[in-house]
Design an enzyme around this catalytic site. Sequence first.
Site, PDB file in Angstrom:
ATOM      1  N   CYS A  10       0.043   3.889   2.618  1.00  0.00           N
ATOM      2  CA  CYS A  10       0.444   3.419   3.945  1.00  0.00           C
ATOM      3  C   CYS A  10       1.897   3.798   4.230  1.00  0.00           C
ATOM      4  CB  CYS A  10       0.294   1.898   4.050  1.00  0.00           C
ATOM      5  SG  CYS A  10      -1.402   1.297   3.889  1.00  0.00           S
ATOM      6  N   CYS A  49       0.839  -1.208   0.000  1.00  0.00           N
ATOM      7  CA  CYS A  49       0.000   0.000   0.000  1.00  0.00           C
ATOM      8  C   CYS A  49       0.874   1.258   0.000  1.00  0.00           C
ATOM      9  CB  CYS A  49      -0.926  -0.028   1.219  1.00  0.00           C
ATOM     10  SG  CYS A  49      -1.770   1.522   1.557  1.00  0.00           S
TER      11      CYS A  49
END
Length: 302
Positions: free
Chosen positions: A51, A48
């Site tokens: 993230c 991600c």
Amino acid sequence: MENFGTNSHQAPAGADLIKDGADQTFMTDVIEPSKDVPVLVDFWAPWCGPCRQLGPTIERAVSKAGGKVKLVKVNIDENPGIAGQLRIQSIPAVIAFKDGQPVDGFMGALPESQVNDFINRMTGEVSEEEVTALVERAQEALDQGDLGGAAQDFATALQMDKDNAEALAGMARVHLAGGDPVQAKAILDNAPETLKSAPAIAAVRASMELAGEAQDAPEVSEAEAAVHRTPDAGTWHALGRARLGAGDMDGAAEALLELIAMDRDYDDAAARQLLLRVFESAGAGSELAKNGRRRLSSILFS
């Protein structure tokens, strides 16, 4: 990363504040520590991109908080259980726990300033400017008919400052605008005693009383036609009440001022008293109240 200490809420920044968590240790990593200080859970995954952006940001913010909040990072690829229970559908997702319960959260890679604001809200350290900005944004949403947005911002402001009279009054106005005067009254009745005399609260009560005043008023078009036919004190009074019923306080004030200029003692000065309640409902600092009082004084003392 280090594990939490048993009394780490007084720890210096960066010590025992950030760790990797797992489904199996969620109780000891998050639930138990959250009874002492808020614990933020950052749900992420290695693949991600956002993230990876949020990770260093939230770690810096938690370290700066100096032990007033803790951070547990949960890789959902390796630990899908808790994420599934909390219905995490998009990452990064940050959930704050207090007293063993999830209480707030956000999704996406927020900038550091917003992450700091979120932490401040969780720890109760918020500035007056933040609350004021939220209330102003909520009022703008309410003025534009966005009741959902207004309610969310007023509620957030109250989470940050439960004794904010403007936010409390705003929530009541949202319910009034949504056609729920019973809930609006309940909000005002349950307000702390120290707030019940606040101008913002008094203004909402005046609005509710005005709504009752206009219950049997004629339609605005009908009242305007009557004024055109017979422009006397009675028809101007009816027009003022009709405009109140339609939510047009500026128009109502205009009609009542016309009436008072024609007959200042009409119906034992009832129109004057109604006009003063319109000013109170609009708020003492509003342009309607300030300009209207000047015009009223000019009429009464000319």
